[in-house]
Motif scaffolding. Structure first.
Motif, PDB file in Angstrom:
ATOM      1  N   ASP A 135     -54.747 109.989  21.810  1.00  0.00           N
ATOM      2  CA  ASP A 135     -54.794 109.468  23.221  1.00  0.00           C
ATOM      3  C   ASP A 135     -54.057 110.357  24.211  1.00  0.00           C
ATOM      4  O   ASP A 135     -52.881 110.567  24.023  1.00  0.00           O
ATOM      5  CB  ASP A 135     -54.028 108.024  23.045  1.00  0.00           C
ATOM      6  N   PRO A 136     -54.605 111.024  25.248  1.00  0.00           N
ATOM      7  CA  PRO A 136     -54.046 111.619  26.180  1.00  0.00           C
ATOM      8  C   PRO A 136     -52.896 110.840  26.821  1.00  0.00           C
ATOM      9  O   PRO A 136     -51.833 111.634  27.335  1.00  0.00           O
ATOM     10  CB  PRO A 136     -55.267 112.130  27.186  1.00  0.00           C
ATOM     11  N   ALA A 137     -52.680 109.571  26.732  1.00  0.00           N
ATOM     12  CA  ALA A 137     -51.600 108.750  27.457  1.00  0.00           C
ATOM     13  C   ALA A 137     -50.320 109.087  26.662  1.00  0.00           C
ATOM     14  O   ALA A 137     -49.351 108.930  27.363  1.00  0.00           O
ATOM     15  CB  ALA A 137     -52.124 107.551  27.392  1.00  0.00           C
ATOM     16  N   THR A 138     -50.537 109.408  25.495  1.00  0.00           N
ATOM     17  CA  THR A 138     -49.228 109.851  24.865  1.00  0.00           C
ATOM     18  C   THR A 138     -49.209 111.236  24.298  1.00  0.00           C
ATOM     19  O   THR A 138     -48.107 111.773  24.051  1.00  0.00           O
ATOM     20  CB  THR A 138     -49.150 108.955  23.450  1.00  0.00           C
ATOM     21  N   HIS A 139     -50.303 111.999  24.149  1.00  0.00           N
ATOM     22  CA  HIS A 139     -50.406 113.390  23.866  1.00  0.00           C
ATOM     23  C   HIS A 139     -49.794 114.201  24.796  1.00  0.00           C
ATOM     24  O   HIS A 139     -49.233 115.016  24.459  1.00  0.00           O
ATOM     25  CB  HIS A 139     -51.922 113.514  23.595  1.00  0.00           C
ATOM     26  N   ILE A 140     -50.182 114.120  26.135  1.00  0.00           N
ATOM     27  CA  ILE A 140     -49.762 114.894  27.104  1.00  0.00           C
ATOM     28  C   ILE A 140     -48.219 114.819  27.045  1.00  0.00           C
ATOM     29  O   ILE A 140     -47.545 115.800  27.304  1.00  0.00           O
ATOM     30  CB  ILE A 140     -50.517 114.626  28.445  1.00  0.00           C
TER      31      ILE A 140
ATOM     32  N   TRP B  68     -46.723 108.076  36.375  1.00  0.00           N
ATOM     33  CA  TRP B  68     -47.568 107.442  35.305  1.00  0.00           C
ATOM     34  C   TRP B  68     -47.032 105.992  35.026  1.00  0.00           C
ATOM     35  O   TRP B  68     -46.147 105.792  34.416  1.00  0.00           O
ATOM     36  CB  TRP B  68     -47.327 108.362  33.994  1.00  0.00           C
ATOM     37  N   ASP B  69     -47.775 105.147  36.043  1.00  0.00           N
ATOM     38  CA  ASP B  69     -47.162 103.578  35.791  1.00  0.00           C
ATOM     39  C   ASP B  69     -48.188 103.240  34.820  1.00  0.00           C
ATOM     40  O   ASP B  69     -49.113 103.708  34.187  1.00  0.00           O
ATOM     41  CB  ASP B  69     -47.719 103.095  37.154  1.00  0.00           C
ATOM     42  N   GLU B  70     -47.774 101.742  34.531  1.00  0.00           N
ATOM     43  CA  GLU B  70     -48.635 100.994  33.454  1.00  0.00           C
ATOM     44  C   GLU B  70     -49.978 101.136  33.539  1.00  0.00           C
ATOM     45  O   GLU B  70     -51.004 101.173  32.548  1.00  0.00           O
ATOM     46  CB  GLU B  70     -48.265  99.613  33.150  1.00  0.00           C
ATOM     47  N   GLY B  71     -50.669 101.008  34.815  1.00  0.00           N
ATOM     48  CA  GLY B  71     -51.804 100.766  35.155  1.00  0.00           C
ATOM     49  C   GLY B  71     -52.721 102.369  34.582  1.00  0.00           C
ATOM     50  O   GLY B  71     -53.808 102.103  34.092  1.00  0.00           O
ATOM     51  N   PHE B  72     -52.004 103.323  35.113  1.00  0.00           N
ATOM     52  CA  PHE B  72     -52.571 104.674  34.864  1.00  0.00           C
ATOM     53  C   PHE B  72     -52.792 105.028  33.317  1.00  0.00           C
ATOM     54  O   PHE B  72     -53.737 105.426  32.773  1.00  0.00           O
ATOM     55  CB  PHE B  72     -51.793 105.691  35.522  1.00  0.00           C
ATOM     56  N   ILE B  73     -51.772 104.373  32.581  1.00  0.00           N
ATOM     57  CA  ILE B  73     -51.639 104.755  31.253  1.00  0.00           C
ATOM     58  C   ILE B  73     -52.786 103.884  30.467  1.00  0.00           C
ATOM     59  O   ILE B  73     -53.465 104.664  29.571  1.00  0.00           O
ATOM     60  CB  ILE B  73     -50.061 104.207  30.513  1.00  0.00           C
ATOM     61  N   ASP B  74     -52.944 102.647  30.902  1.00  0.00           N
ATOM     62  CA  ASP B  74     -53.907 102.031  30.436  1.00  0.00           C
ATOM     63  C   ASP B  74     -55.249 102.406  30.590  1.00  0.00           C
ATOM     64  O   ASP B  74     -56.348 102.371  29.473  1.00  0.00           O
ATOM     65  CB  ASP B  74     -53.837 100.581  30.689  1.00  0.00           C
ATOM     66  N   GLU B  75     -55.557 103.038  31.824  1.00  0.00           N
ATOM     67  CA  GLU B  75     -56.843 103.475  32.194  1.00  0.00           C
ATOM     68  C   GLU B  75     -57.119 104.763  31.319  1.00  0.00           C
ATOM     69  O   GLU B  75     -58.303 105.066  30.836  1.00  0.00           O
ATOM     70  CB  GLU B  75     -56.728 104.195  33.656  1.00  0.00           C
ATOM     71  N   LEU B  76     -56.217 105.921  30.847  1.00  0.00           N
ATOM     72  CA  LEU B  76     -56.212 106.854  30.045  1.00  0.00           C
ATOM     73  C   LEU B  76     -56.584 106.363  28.562  1.00  0.00           C
ATOM     74  O   LEU B  76     -57.223 106.908  27.919  1.00  0.00           O
ATOM     75  CB  LEU B  76     -54.956 107.577  29.774  1.00  0.00           C
ATOM     76  N   SER B  77     -55.850 105.312  28.129  1.00  0.00           N
ATOM     77  CA  SER B  77     -56.001 104.815  26.851  1.00  0.00           C
ATOM     78  C   SER B  77     -57.617 104.257  26.621  1.00  0.00           C
ATOM     79  O   SER B  77     -58.166 104.464  25.616  1.00  0.00           O
ATOM     80  CB  SER B  77     -55.110 103.643  26.239  1.00  0.00           C
ATOM     81  N   LEU B  78     -58.044 103.637  27.774  1.00  0.00           N
ATOM     82  CA  LEU B  78     -59.321 102.790  27.789  1.00  0.00           C
ATOM     83  C   LEU B  78     -60.187 104.079  27.634  1.00  0.00           C
ATOM     84  O   LEU B  78     -61.388 104.048  27.042  1.00  0.00           O
ATOM     85  CB  LEU B  78     -59.583 102.070  29.026  1.00  0.00           C
ATOM     86  N   ALA B  79     -60.057 104.984  28.499  1.00  0.00           N
ATOM     87  CA  ALA B  79     -61.145 106.225  28.276  1.00  0.00           C
ATOM     88  C   ALA B  79     -61.278 106.835  27.034  1.00  0.00           C
ATOM     89  O   ALA B  79     -62.189 107.328  26.586  1.00  0.00           O
ATOM     90  CB  ALA B  79     -60.493 107.176  29.616  1.00  0.00           C
ATOM     91  N   TYR B  80     -60.050 106.901  26.368  1.00  0.00           N
ATOM     92  CA  TYR B  80     -59.818 107.654  25.219  1.00  0.00           C
ATOM     93  C   TYR B  80     -60.776 106.764  24.210  1.00  0.00           C
ATOM     94  O   TYR B  80     -61.653 107.515  23.261  1.00  0.00           O
ATOM     95  CB  TYR B  80     -58.509 107.586  24.662  1.00  0.00           C
TER      96      TYR B  80
END
Length: 291
Positions: free
Chosen positions: A126-131, A261-273
């Motif tokens: 997941d880019p949210a944790t990978h980056i 990187w707020d919670e909303g942005f992180i959730d968006e990345l994970s959903l896209a993943y």
């Protein structure tokens, strides 16, 4: 000969896959599969690939390369693993692409063994944790500098895998989500080794042991000993149940504290993943391992 290139990705299994396969080196060699220690090939593979620049290796060069890597040439399957086969951590994600240079780099790797059947193995994340993990593993101290020009919301593993598949349509590609790796560990090991479920491998619980409370891990081992699972699916259900109860929070939860990187942005990345994995599953020539 079959040649497996495990490309990482960086910041996924942290070399534990190849270390576990090395525990089974003698057993696999008896079946014609060689798992050489990384120190014997990583530098020489990178240097030779760079020198050839995609031109097919001559028999003489292949012989010298195999002589450096193998103790015995009587091998049917060769497993090579290096999270830096493609590039350094800083270059894994550029603008809206994962591994922009994968076409060229894999062409160079494949040219080392032009007559072999080549396979690629890739653990995705997941880019949210990978980056953030790539940043932590880099030499950068400033995240803004590290992530300059990155477009995290646009990166997609499916886009990279389509490019890889188009570049090498005859090379099977096997992928899995890093988040699922604890449940897929034994299956990934066997897929890389080219053996079936009937083959017993040492270390099938190496990763689970790292992320589970010691007492819980012992209970899981005892349960499996008393109730041997008949299939991979059954074993995954057992592991999942014990992980749900005994997983170490420090190992399975990632704390993110990055500028912008707020919670909303992180959730968006994970959903896209998650949506991207649906695309990955539809790519011809790509096998997505799933629990």
């Amino acid at each position: 000969m079959e040649v497996v290139f495990h490309l990482g990705a960086p910041c996924t299994d942290n070399d534990l896959l190849i270390q576990t396969l090395l525990k089974n080196r003698n057993r696999l060699m008896a079946e014609g599969t060689s798992v050489p220690p990384p120190g014997r090939y990583r530098a020489v593979v990178r240097d030779t690939a760079r020198a050839l620049k995609g031109h097919p290796a001559s028999e003489e060069i292949q012989g010298a390369l195999l002589d450096a890597i193998l103790d015995d040439f009587d091998v049917e399957r060769l497993i090579l693993s290096d999270p830096r086969f493609i590039c350094i951590n800083r270059l894994v994600i550029q603008r809206a692409q994962i591994w922009p240079m994968i076409d060229r780099q894999t062409a160079q790797l494949r040219a080392l063994f032009p007559e072999a059947q080549v396979e690629f193995f890739i653990g995705m994340r997941d880019p949210a944790t990978h980056i953030p993990a790539l940043f932590k593993a880099s030499r950068f101290n400033n995240f803004a500098e590290f992530s300059e020009n990155m477009q995290p919301h646009a990166v997609a593993w499916s886009e990279m895998l389509r490019r890889l598949n188009m570049a090498h349509p005859d090379c099977p590609i096997t992928v899995w989500c890093n988040e699922d790796t604890p449940l897929l560990w034994g299956e990934i090991l066997r897929e890389m080794a080219g053996v079936g479920e009937a083959t017993s491998l040492e270390g099938v619980d190496d990763l689970v042991e790292k992320i589970m409370e010691p007492a819980g891990f012992k209970r899981m081992q005892a349960y499996i000993a008393d109730h041997p699972p008949e299939t991979d699916w059954h074993r995954r259900r057992i592991v999942a149940a014990f992980l749900e109860r005994y997983a170490l929070e420090t190992e399975v939860e990632v704390e993110l504290d990055l500028p912008g990187w707020d919670e909303g942005f992180i959730d968006e990345l994970s959903l896209a993943y998650d949506r991207d994995m649906e695309e990955v599953a539809r790519i011809p020539g790509v096998t997505l391992l799933m629990p």
